[in-house]
Design a protein around this motif. Structure first.
Motif, PDB file in Angstrom:
ATOM      1  N   ASP A   1       0.806  -1.220   0.000  1.00  0.00           N
ATOM      2  CA  ASP A   1       0.000   0.000   0.000  1.00  0.00           C
ATOM      3  C   ASP A   1       0.838   1.268   0.000  1.00  0.00           C
ATOM      4  N   ASP A   2       2.147   1.152   0.225  1.00  0.00           N
ATOM      5  CA  ASP A   2       3.009   2.329   0.113  1.00  0.00           C
ATOM      6  C   ASP A   2       3.526   2.527  -1.306  1.00  0.00           C
ATOM      7  N   GLY A   3       3.062   1.676  -2.231  1.00  0.00           N
ATOM      8  CA  GLY A   3       3.457   1.795  -3.627  1.00  0.00           C
ATOM      9  C   GLY A   3       4.643   0.954  -4.026  1.00  0.00           C
ATOM     10  N   SER A   4       5.333   0.363  -3.054  1.00  0.00           N
ATOM     11  CA  SER A   4       6.478  -0.483  -3.384  1.00  0.00           C
ATOM     12  C   SER A   4       5.998  -1.829  -3.904  1.00  0.00           C
ATOM     13  N   ARG A   5       6.896  -2.514  -4.607  1.00  0.00           N
ATOM     14  CA  ARG A   5       6.508  -3.762  -5.258  1.00  0.00           C
ATOM     15  C   ARG A   5       7.562  -4.830  -4.994  1.00  0.00           C
ATOM     16  N   VAL A   6       7.107  -6.062  -4.802  1.00  0.00           N
ATOM     17  CA  VAL A   6       8.000  -7.205  -4.635  1.00  0.00           C
ATOM     18  C   VAL A   6       7.772  -8.139  -5.817  1.00  0.00           C
ATOM     19  N   ASP A   7       8.802  -8.356  -6.620  1.00  0.00           N
ATOM     20  CA  ASP A   7       8.691  -9.290  -7.738  1.00  0.00           C
ATOM     21  C   ASP A   7       8.709 -10.723  -7.213  1.00  0.00           C
ATOM     22  N   ALA A   8       7.917 -11.580  -7.835  1.00  0.00           N
ATOM     23  CA  ALA A   8       7.851 -12.973  -7.383  1.00  0.00           C
ATOM     24  C   ALA A   8       7.386 -13.871  -8.507  1.00  0.00           C
ATOM     25  N   ASP A   9       7.987 -15.053  -8.582  1.00  0.00           N
ATOM     26  CA  ASP A   9       7.529 -16.097  -9.507  1.00  0.00           C
ATOM     27  C   ASP A   9       6.418 -16.937  -8.884  1.00  0.00           C
ATOM     28  N   ALA A  10       6.341 -16.927  -7.552  1.00  0.00           N
ATOM     29  CA  ALA A  10       5.303 -17.662  -6.828  1.00  0.00           C
ATOM     30  C   ALA A  10       4.977 -16.886  -5.566  1.00  0.00           C
ATOM     31  N   VAL A  11       3.716 -16.935  -5.166  1.00  0.00           N
ATOM     32  CA  VAL A  11       3.247 -16.242  -3.971  1.00  0.00           C
ATOM     33  C   VAL A  11       2.555 -17.261  -3.065  1.00  0.00           C
ATOM     34  N   VAL A  12       2.950 -17.297  -1.799  1.00  0.00           N
ATOM     35  CA  VAL A  12       2.300 -18.149  -0.812  1.00  0.00           C
ATOM     36  C   VAL A  12       1.576 -17.251   0.180  1.00  0.00           C
ATOM     37  N   VAL A  13       0.304 -17.534   0.402  1.00  0.00           N
ATOM     38  CA  VAL A  13      -0.501 -16.767   1.350  1.00  0.00           C
ATOM     39  C   VAL A  13      -0.745 -17.624   2.585  1.00  0.00           C
ATOM     40  N   GLY A  14      -0.262 -17.157   3.728  1.00  0.00           N
ATOM     41  CA  GLY A  14      -0.461 -17.857   4.995  1.00  0.00           C
ATOM     42  C   GLY A  14      -0.937 -16.884   6.050  1.00  0.00           C
ATOM     43  N   VAL A  15      -2.211 -16.529   5.991  1.00  0.00           N
ATOM     44  CA  VAL A  15      -2.750 -15.511   6.895  1.00  0.00           C
ATOM     45  C   VAL A  15      -3.807 -16.103   7.825  1.00  0.00           C
ATOM     46  N   GLY A  16      -3.671 -17.388   8.131  1.00  0.00           N
ATOM     47  CA  GLY A  16      -4.558 -18.011   9.084  1.00  0.00           C
ATOM     48  C   GLY A  16      -5.646 -18.845   8.432  1.00  0.00           C
ATOM     49  N   VAL A  17      -6.463 -19.451   9.276  1.00  0.00           N
ATOM     50  CA  VAL A  17      -7.554 -20.311   8.816  1.00  0.00           C
ATOM     51  C   VAL A  17      -8.836 -19.926   9.546  1.00  0.00           C
ATOM     52  N   THR A  18      -9.953 -20.352   8.984  1.00  0.00           N
ATOM     53  CA  THR A  18     -11.248 -20.184   9.634  1.00  0.00           C
ATOM     54  C   THR A  18     -11.896 -21.554   9.777  1.00  0.00           C
ATOM     55  N   PRO A  19     -12.544 -21.819  10.915  1.00  0.00           N
ATOM     56  CA  PRO A  19     -13.163 -23.136  11.118  1.00  0.00           C
ATOM     57  C   PRO A  19     -14.333 -23.340  10.162  1.00  0.00           C
TER      58      PRO A  19
END
Length: 409
Positions: A227-245
């Motif tokens: 959200d600050d406008g910076s960017r991270v280049d990536a060939d793959a993205v893993v999202v691990g922000v928790g789970v919901t029951p």
């Protein structure tokens, strides 16, 4: 009309498989149905982010039982089927093909699902979550070819997949909203250990950041925009922000819901013939005097065994202290106990944390709430005893490696 003499388990993961095993071991010889949405036989999840993902363990290590076990034990294991409804009044569950299965007792081990990021690009190819065996296979393949990986979320899954990506030779950037990894779980005193661990292994750890978008080209992720406008280049993205029951079935059936399916100490829901165990269960814990929901492996292993005995009419109260573990690089850790965020007033270290060979204790009013042993082994039992005793301890003696933990009881 379906018969109603069966014990039915909805959810064919570790919790469901251990419940089925316990029912047979405890002498239940009636019809036993285990319903699983996945096509895989019941398996354990820790290898998916640890040994199997790292390529150190073969696929067979993940399975709870050999396939023949279910036949030998006369467990009616039905894979690739989805339960669409539970009818407590009729004592029936409905499957996605429209058929119904009657039950005398029902156990819900429906588990949980990964949280998804509510940002543009979250559904692009190359964006991964880790919950199922197929997810681990896809991530392993991605790490084998990716030179740059972005991991969103520095919880246990995020950090374990980070370690696996580094082992595969990828450059890794970890993006975490909190000021430290695992801050909510460990607090600032111990969370710094994991921050230092990953930066020492070449990880670009960025904390206190917010993801605005996952960018892509031709339908495939190629980076993360902050959200600050910076960017991270990536060939793959893993999202691990928790789970919901996964409470949908229970909620639609009118069962009481809290932080999951609300159950008592015997894992019994608001409907007396329905129990719940594992990730989905918001269970009353006699030692803590409150309802808690625990998402870790040991809970999925042990809690359904108690639920199975309760289904058989045994006098059961599940009071095991929560336990979990992690392996990252050369760090192995076990954590025993339960501490709510900010629910402690002191952290005592036995050994310097910077050496990554120590025990940390979380205290409140002089009582040990939890202990975490890092690269120190064979101390889980005395840590558990300190937690369950409820007695105040001398912090100076607790910190002294020359004082056996057993002497503090």
């Amino acid at each position: 009309m379906p018969a109603h003499n069966a014990y039915v388990i909805v959810g064919a993961g570790l919790a469901g498989a251990k419940a089925a095993q316990t029912l047979r071991e405890e002498g239940f010889d009636g019809p036993l149905v285990l319903l699983g949405e996945e096509a895989e036989h019941p398996y354990e999840r820790p290898p998916l982010s640890k040994g199997y993902l790292l390529g150190k363990e073969e696929r067979d290590v993940v399975y709870v039982h050999p396939p023949r076990w279910y036949t030998d034990q006369k467990v009616d294991l039905r894979l690739g089927v989805r339960v669409t409804a539970v009818d407590p009044a009729a004592h029936e569950v409905t499957l996605d093909d429209g058929s119904r299965v009657g039950y005398a007792k029902l156990l819900l081990t429906t588990g949980s699902s990964p949280r998804l990021l509510p940002v543009p690009g979250a559904d692009l190819d190359g964006v991964h979550t880790l919950r199922r065996l197929a997810d681990s296979d896809r991530i392993k393949d991605a790490f084998a070819s990716a030179s740059r990986v972005a991991v969103i979320g520095a919880g246990w899954i995020g950090l374990e997949t980070t370690a696996a990506a580094r082992a595969a030779g990828a450059e890794v950037t970890v993006l975490e909203a909190a000021e430290l990894p695992l801050l909510r779980v460990l607090g600032p005193e111990a969370a710094q250990v994991f921050a230092d661990l990953h930066t020492d292994h070449g990880v670009d750890l960025r904390c206190g950041v917010q993801v605005a978008e996952i960018t892509g080209a031709d339908g495939r992720a190629n980076g993360v925009l902050l959200d600050d406008g910076s960017r991270v280049d990536a060939d793959a993205v893993v999202v691990g922000v928790g789970v919901t029951p996964d409470i949908g079935l229970a909620e639609a059936a009118g069962l009481e819901i809290g932080n999951g399916v609300r159950v008592d100490a015997a894992l019994r829901t608001s409907e007396p013939d329905i129990h719940a165990a594992g990730d989905v269960a918001d269970a009353f814990h006699p030692l803590l005097g409150k309802h808690i929901r625990v998402e870790h492996w040991a809970n999925a292993l042990n809690q359904p065994q108690a639920a199975a005995r309760a289904m058989l009419g045994q006098d059961v109260a599940y009071d095991r202290v929560p336990y979990f573990f992690t392996d990252q690089y050369d760090l192995g850790m076990e954590y025993t106990g339960y501490v709510e965020p900010g629910g402690y007033d002191q952290v005592v270290f036995r050994g310097p944390p910077e050496t990554r060979e120590f025990i940390a204790f979380w205290l409140s009013g002089g009582r040990v709430l939890a202990g975490m042993n890092v690269n120190v082994w064979d101390v889980t039992d005395p840590i558990r005893a300190l937690v369950t005793s409820g007695r105040p301890v001398d912090p100076a003696r607790l910190a002294d490696p020359d004082v056996p933990l057993g002497d503090l009881l």
